[in-house]
Scaffold this active site. Sequence first.
Site, short mmCIF file in Angstrom:
data_model
loop_
_atom_site.label_atom_id
_atom_site.label_comp_id
_atom_site.label_asym_id
_atom_site.label_seq_id
_atom_site.Cartn_x
_atom_site.Cartn_y
_atom_site.Cartn_z
N ASP A 32 0.84 -1.20 0.00
CA ASP A 32 0.00 0.00 0.00
C ASP A 32 0.88 1.26 0.00
O ASP A 32 1.67 1.46 0.93
CB ASP A 32 -0.89 -0.01 1.25
CG ASP A 32 -2.10 0.90 1.12
OD1 ASP A 32 -2.17 1.66 0.14
OD2 ASP A 32 -2.97 0.84 2.01
N ASP A 33 0.75 2.08 -1.05
CA ASP A 33 1.44 3.38 -1.12
C ASP A 33 2.96 3.27 -1.26
O ASP A 33 3.68 4.21 -0.89
CB ASP A 33 1.13 4.26 0.10
CG ASP A 33 -0.27 4.82 0.10
OD1 ASP A 33 -1.06 4.45 -0.78
OD2 ASP A 33 -0.58 5.64 0.98
N CYS A 71 -6.25 3.92 -3.62
CA CYS A 71 -6.35 2.52 -3.21
C CYS A 71 -7.52 1.73 -3.78
O CYS A 71 -7.33 0.72 -4.46
CB CYS A 71 -6.42 2.45 -1.69
SG CYS A 71 -5.12 3.35 -0.81
N ARG A 75 -7.54 -1.64 -6.49
CA ARG A 75 -7.91 -2.99 -6.05
C ARG A 75 -9.10 -3.53 -6.83
O ARG A 75 -9.22 -4.75 -7.05
CB ARG A 75 -8.18 -2.97 -4.55
CG ARG A 75 -6.91 -2.71 -3.76
CD ARG A 75 -7.15 -2.08 -2.39
NE ARG A 75 -5.92 -1.46 -1.93
CZ ARG A 75 -4.97 -2.08 -1.26
NH1 ARG A 75 -5.10 -3.35 -0.92
NH2 ARG A 75 -3.86 -1.45 -0.91
N LYS A 125 -5.35 -5.99 3.63
CA LYS A 125 -6.29 -4.90 3.40
C LYS A 125 -7.21 -5.19 2.21
O LYS A 125 -6.73 -5.51 1.12
CB LYS A 125 -5.50 -3.61 3.15
CG LYS A 125 -6.35 -2.44 2.67
CD LYS A 125 -5.49 -1.22 2.41
CE LYS A 125 -6.28 -0.14 1.69
NZ LYS A 125 -5.49 1.08 1.48
N HIS A 127 -10.63 -3.12 1.19
CA HIS A 127 -10.93 -1.77 0.69
C HIS A 127 -11.82 -1.74 -0.55
O HIS A 127 -11.69 -0.85 -1.40
CB HIS A 127 -9.63 -0.99 0.44
CG HIS A 127 -9.78 0.47 0.77
ND1 HIS A 127 -8.75 1.36 0.71
CD2 HIS A 127 -10.87 1.19 1.14
CE1 HIS A 127 -9.16 2.56 1.05
NE2 HIS A 127 -10.46 2.48 1.32
N SER A 150 -8.13 1.07 4.90
CA SER A 150 -6.79 1.54 5.25
C SER A 150 -6.60 1.63 6.76
O SER A 150 -7.55 1.83 7.52
CB SER A 150 -6.53 2.91 4.61
OG SER A 150 -6.62 2.84 3.21
N HIS A 243 1.33 2.30 4.19
CA HIS A 243 0.38 3.41 4.25
C HIS A 243 0.50 4.13 5.61
O HIS A 243 0.77 3.50 6.62
CB HIS A 243 -1.03 2.85 4.08
CG HIS A 243 -2.11 3.84 3.83
ND1 HIS A 243 -2.59 4.67 4.82
CD2 HIS A 243 -2.82 4.14 2.71
CE1 HIS A 243 -3.56 5.42 4.32
NE2 HIS A 243 -3.71 5.13 3.03
N ASP A 295 -0.30 -0.74 -4.90
CA ASP A 295 -1.61 -0.36 -5.43
C ASP A 295 -1.60 0.98 -6.16
O ASP A 295 -2.33 1.17 -7.14
CB ASP A 295 -2.66 -0.33 -4.31
CG ASP A 295 -2.34 0.65 -3.19
OD1 ASP A 295 -1.20 1.13 -3.10
OD2 ASP A 295 -3.25 0.93 -2.38
N ASN A 296 -0.79 1.91 -5.69
CA ASN A 296 -0.69 3.22 -6.33
C ASN A 296 0.67 3.80 -6.02
O ASN A 296 1.48 3.19 -5.31
CB ASN A 296 -1.81 4.16 -5.85
CG ASN A 296 -2.01 4.18 -4.35
OD1 ASN A 296 -3.03 3.70 -3.85
ND2 ASN A 296 -1.04 4.70 -3.62
N LYS A 311 1.09 9.74 -5.29
CA LYS A 311 -0.26 9.22 -5.11
C LYS A 311 -1.30 10.32 -5.30
O LYS A 311 -1.04 11.48 -4.99
CB LYS A 311 -0.37 8.63 -3.70
CG LYS A 311 -1.76 8.16 -3.29
CD LYS A 311 -1.76 7.67 -1.86
CE LYS A 311 -3.16 7.25 -1.43
NZ LYS A 311 -3.19 6.74 -0.04
#
Length: 499
Positions: A32-33, A71, A75, A125, A127, A150, A243, A295-296, A311
């Site tokens: 994540d991130d 996010c 996904r 996660k 989401h 998150s 994240h 994810d990003n 992001k």
Amino acid sequence: MKPLRFLFSTLCLLAGAALAADKPNFIIINIDDMGYADIAPFGSKLNRTPNLDRMAQEGRKLTCFYGAPVCSPSRSALMTGCYPKRVLPIPSVLFPGAAVGLNPAEHTVAELLKKSGYATGCIGKWHLGDQPEFLPPRRGFDYYLGLPYSNDMGPGEDGSKSSLGDPIPKPKATPNPSAPIPETGITGNQPPLPMLENEKVIARVRQDEQQGLVDRYTKAAVKFITEHKDKPFFLYLPHNAVHFPIYPGKEWAGKSPNGYYSDWVEQVDWSVGQVLNTLRELKLQDHTFVLFTSDNGGTPRAVNAPLRGFKTTTWEGGMREPTIAWWPGKIPGGTSSDEITGMFDILPTLVNLAGGEVPTDHKIDGGNIWPVLAGEAGAKSPHEVFYYFNGLRLEGVRTGPWKLRFGSAGLAEGKGPVKKPAAPIPDQLYNLQTDIGETTNVADAHPDVVAHLRELADAMKDDLGRDGKGPGVRPLGRVENPQPIISRDGTIRAPFAPK
């Protein structure tokens, strides 16, 4: 007759075993991130990532693998094989107590693999909606452990709004209970953050639980792999790390010389090592495809160099992910590919490798990228055109090396949340092959390329739309009277309460 029946049963069992042996295992590790250059295989000079270094040496780097700016959309693409706007048409992300989520009518990669005989697990996660109808156990996963969104979507007093070592913020005033809640969920004064196992709350996530996330997920992943080593499995391992808030494990905090964020990146690398070592120990490495990605794009605390932006944006730094594909003996080691690939390619690729069928009742946008992953001679991306969506707005389009970002004149009649600046901003053209950092606008020098890309963008009006919802956008899943899993007073909602 009995000997014949026995022989027939034995042959069926042997045939089933042979069929299962032909089906590879799949593991998708989604961070994540994470920034593009947060790991050494993609240029990090700060973070020590020996396990990812080895993974890259034994596998193939995908240097042009796209997620989404944030996010939830990213996904949704992974799960469905579609552009996020097609299946999750929301402005940004989902929050606790959302009335909407990924529509149950959408086919997920877990559901499709389950039809092909796979054991399926999601650890981490989610989401894509926190109401029961939207959670992993209802979306094709046999087992689920993790957070429904998150790790910052909880109350400040529990540590959800501050990183390790930072002061706990003062509680915010209780909101007016009659105030309307957006359909995408509660954004202010959020309820406690739940840890779920399947559909039951097993913990309220405070600081200790935040610090234990990576370790807990890793142990559960190793257990899932071990328990399913004798039949094909699909493990989706989407970490909450890295994240905000930043919570490296207790054995990792202060271990690196570059602060808690680096500690957490290095703990993620350790987690990848645990997964790959387990495969080696169980002699599954030659029969398992593993994909590591994010994810990003990273936030400003990350390193996205040489990419521009972070992001939430459609600059390359907001959507291009550090991605490694690993399958010893099948994917050539120490190689890389700059072909356009992305989250929406995961579903068609895995389903094809599993011998399943990609559904035709719903349009998907992804393609089978196995030839690219396997390094087949002349293998090309299945995408001649790639569209950069930010929420409901189309902000750019790419074909080959050329990327056109729309200026204020290209913001589709000015609809949506983005306001046009007083001074018009022209469209910007970049050659990503020679200018990966998007530093030099060459639109004036290539008017023919700009015109062609504008035509490609206009073609999207009749599908997903350039702004708002076009005819190809499918409906969100929706429930009546959504409630958070844990209320502000700590009461666990009945369907999620442990027995």
